[in-house]
Design a protein around this motif. Structure first.
Motif, PDB file in Angstrom:
ATOM      1  N   GLU A 292       0.816  -1.214   0.000  1.00 25.68           N
ATOM      2  CA  GLU A 292       0.000   0.000   0.000  1.00 25.68           C
ATOM      3  C   GLU A 292       0.852   1.268   0.000  1.00 25.68           C
ATOM      4  N   GLY A 293       0.632   2.101  -1.014  1.00 28.48           N
ATOM      5  CA  GLY A 293       1.363   3.364  -1.128  1.00 28.48           C
ATOM      6  C   GLY A 293       2.812   3.225  -1.525  1.00 28.48           C
ATOM      7  N   LYS A 294       3.221   2.035  -1.992  1.00 28.00           N
ATOM      8  CA  LYS A 294       4.639   1.779  -2.261  1.00 28.00           C
ATOM      9  C   LYS A 294       4.924   1.394  -3.710  1.00 28.00           C
ATOM     10  N   TRP A 295       3.929   1.515  -4.589  1.00 27.53           N
ATOM     11  CA  TRP A 295       4.129   1.068  -5.961  1.00 27.53           C
ATOM     12  C   TRP A 295       3.353   1.966  -6.910  1.00 27.53           C
ATOM     13  N   ALA A 296       3.627   1.811  -8.195  1.00 27.91           N
ATOM     14  CA  ALA A 296       2.912   2.567  -9.225  1.00 27.91           C
ATOM     15  C   ALA A 296       3.073   1.854 -10.559  1.00 27.91           C
ATOM     16  N   VAL A 297       2.396   2.400 -11.567  1.00 30.12           N
ATOM     17  CA  VAL A 297       2.408   1.837 -12.915  1.00 30.12           C
ATOM     18  C   VAL A 297       3.007   2.854 -13.872  1.00 30.12           C
ATOM     19  N   ALA A 298       3.786   2.363 -14.829  1.00 31.93           N
ATOM     20  CA  ALA A 298       4.333   3.209 -15.892  1.00 31.93           C
ATOM     21  C   ALA A 298       4.101   2.521 -17.230  1.00 31.93           C
ATOM     22  N   PRO A 299       4.064   3.289 -18.317  1.00 28.35           N
ATOM     23  CA  PRO A 299       4.036   2.640 -19.632  1.00 28.35           C
ATOM     24  C   PRO A 299       5.290   1.795 -19.812  1.00 28.35           C
ATOM     25  N   MET A 300       5.246   0.846 -20.701  1.00 30.52           N
ATOM     26  CA  MET A 300       6.422   0.016 -20.956  1.00 30.52           C
ATOM     27  C   MET A 300       7.577   0.882 -21.449  1.00 30.52           C
ATOM     28  N   PRO A 301       8.786   0.685 -20.932  1.00 24.16           N
ATOM     29  CA  PRO A 301       9.946   1.381 -21.484  1.00 24.16           C
ATOM     30  C   PRO A 301      10.095   1.061 -22.973  1.00 24.16           C
TER      31      PRO A 301
END
Length: 437
Positions: A292-301
């Motif tokens: 919780e509160g320790k991750w996120a999502v990004a587009p693929m490099p």
């Protein structure tokens, strides 16, 4: 989390079995009492990730919402559900409606076992509301599957770990992905508690996952699964070697571990990043305080050619031999409606409709969910990078490809087999299967 697609070659071909089923008016499903509602059978795996009871609740909600159609649900397990459906259809005892992966199964399509949507009450205006990616459910000019939601490959990353080692933003290119992962692995080991910078999901006990991960990196290197006419396997190419050499370098350079679960390691804080489809977010959230509160999502490099990724997700289909196509269509239109698809965003299924073509209230719901979670920005950015092409290729020689890749990609990436040999073996196995289509 729902595992990936598996197919079983039935003892009796779907084509001959479907002809028999059609002549016998299918399996008797879709029967009705003159004084009561018509019955539609629905076989599904629990596609609402993290809440298996949700599918049953949705069916009950549909049944309570009207009196013309009664849906009887058979809830199957992911480990063998698709196989059971295929066996039942081949035996002429299949359901009226069932769950299938986006892209659909070529065996069903070629055999004529699926009802096109225009036979289920769908109009051109209805299908025009879907995102362009819905082309993955077309065959010979007709649409056969109604998407519930889409999946795309994204990068999951631990914000706490990246920040700890000096990274304020996720990597945006292959070079940045490797240098960021290498720095985390090296610095954390020197500090006395090693955290691996990156793991490829599928290099562990969930081997099927490597297929989707591989598809993303092959795409980014400019590769394809087959030739445009679907007759030749095209992985042992410059693009294939570029993608596999890149993935292999993480293990050769001791950045990534072998045999470690990407998801479990991510939740425990032993893996900093992993690429996979966005619906795995539902599993990450089950980590509770660990995540919780320790991750996120990004587009693929982005790779040397593009930033594209795999495309997946789930659809509904109906049997062409069913007695009650109108009832099957009515249920499909309800379960895969914009209103229900907006609900599927709760487990991070991507809304499959063009927002400019849905009811304003539904658009407001989708916009509200997206605004409430900034991870949707990255998911939608990735969605815009993708096309139906790889998934349309993937339906050809699917089982042969997934079996060959599952073994040979892992072997090539972890150094058990030379890259050229791994890719050549895949092409040979897939090529044989393509030649039989």
């Amino acid at each position: 989390m729902a595992p990936f697609r598996r197919r079983l070659v039935a003892a009796v071909s779907l084509a001959s079995a479907f002809a028999l089923a059609a002549s016998a008016c299918a399996s008797g499903s879709g029967s009705s009492d003159s004084a009561g509602p018509t019955t539609v059978t629905f076989w599904s795996m629990p596609y609402w990730i993290g809440q298996d009871s949700k599918v049953k609740a949705l069916v009950e909600e549909f049944n309570a919402s009207q009196g013309k159609v009664k849906v009887e649900l058979t809830l199957l397990e992911w480990k063998d559900g698709r196989d059971k459906i295929k066996q039942a259809v081949a035996a002429g005892k299949g359901p009226d409606v069932w769950l299938m992966n986006n892209g659909l199964d070529l065996d069903y399509l070629k055999s004529g076992a699926l009802a096109p949507l225009d036979k289920l009450g769908y109009t051109a205006a209805d299908t025009d509301r879907f995102l362009p990616l819905a082309k993955v459910n077309t065959y010979d000019g007709k649409t056969y599957g109604v998407p519930l939601s889409f999946d795309v490959g994204v990068l999951l990353y631990r914000t706490d770990i990246l920040q700890q080692y000096g990274f304020s933003a996720p990597p945006r290119t292959w070079d940045e992905l490797k240098s960021t992962a290498a720095a985390i692995t090296t610095k954390s080991a020197a500090a006395g508690k090693k955290v691996n910078g990156l793991q490829f999901k599928g290099m562990d006990d969930h081997l099927n996952a490597i297929n989707s991960v591989w598809e993303s990196f092959l795409c980014q290197a400019g590769g394809s699964l087959t030739s445009p006419d679907f007759k030749t396997s095209t992985q042992n190419t410059e693009a294939g070697r570029t993608a596999m050499d890149y993935m292999k370098s993480f293990y050769a350079d001791k950045i990534s571990p072998t045999g470690t679960s990407a998801l479990n390691g991510f939740i425990s804080g032993d893996i900093a990043m992993f690429p996979f489809n966005q619906s795995v977010i539902a599993n990450i959230k089950l980590g509770g305080a660990k995540t919780e509160g320790k991750w996120a999502v990004a587009p693929m490099p982005a790779g040397p050619k593009s930033g594209c990724s795999m495309v997946g997700g789930q659809s509904l289909v109906a049997g062409a031999a069913g007695k009650n196509l109108a009832g099957a269509g009515a249920f499909m239109r309800w379960l895969a409606s914009p209103e229900r698809s907006a609900q599927y965003m709760e487990y991070y299924g991507i809304f499959p409709y063009d927002l400019s073509k849905v009811d304003p209230a539904v658009k407001a719901t989708v916009d509200g969910k997206a605004k409430a979670d900034p991870n949707w920005n990255a998911i939608f950015e990735q969605l815009g990078r993708n096309t139906p092409d790889l998934l349309l290729q993937d339906r050809h020689a699917f089982q042969a490809r997934w079996d060959a890749q599952k073994a040979n990609i892992v072997a090539g990436v972890n150094g058990q087999a030379p890259v050229d040999k791994a890719l050549k073996t895949i092409d040979e196995a897939v090529g044989q299967a393509l030649g039989k289509e």
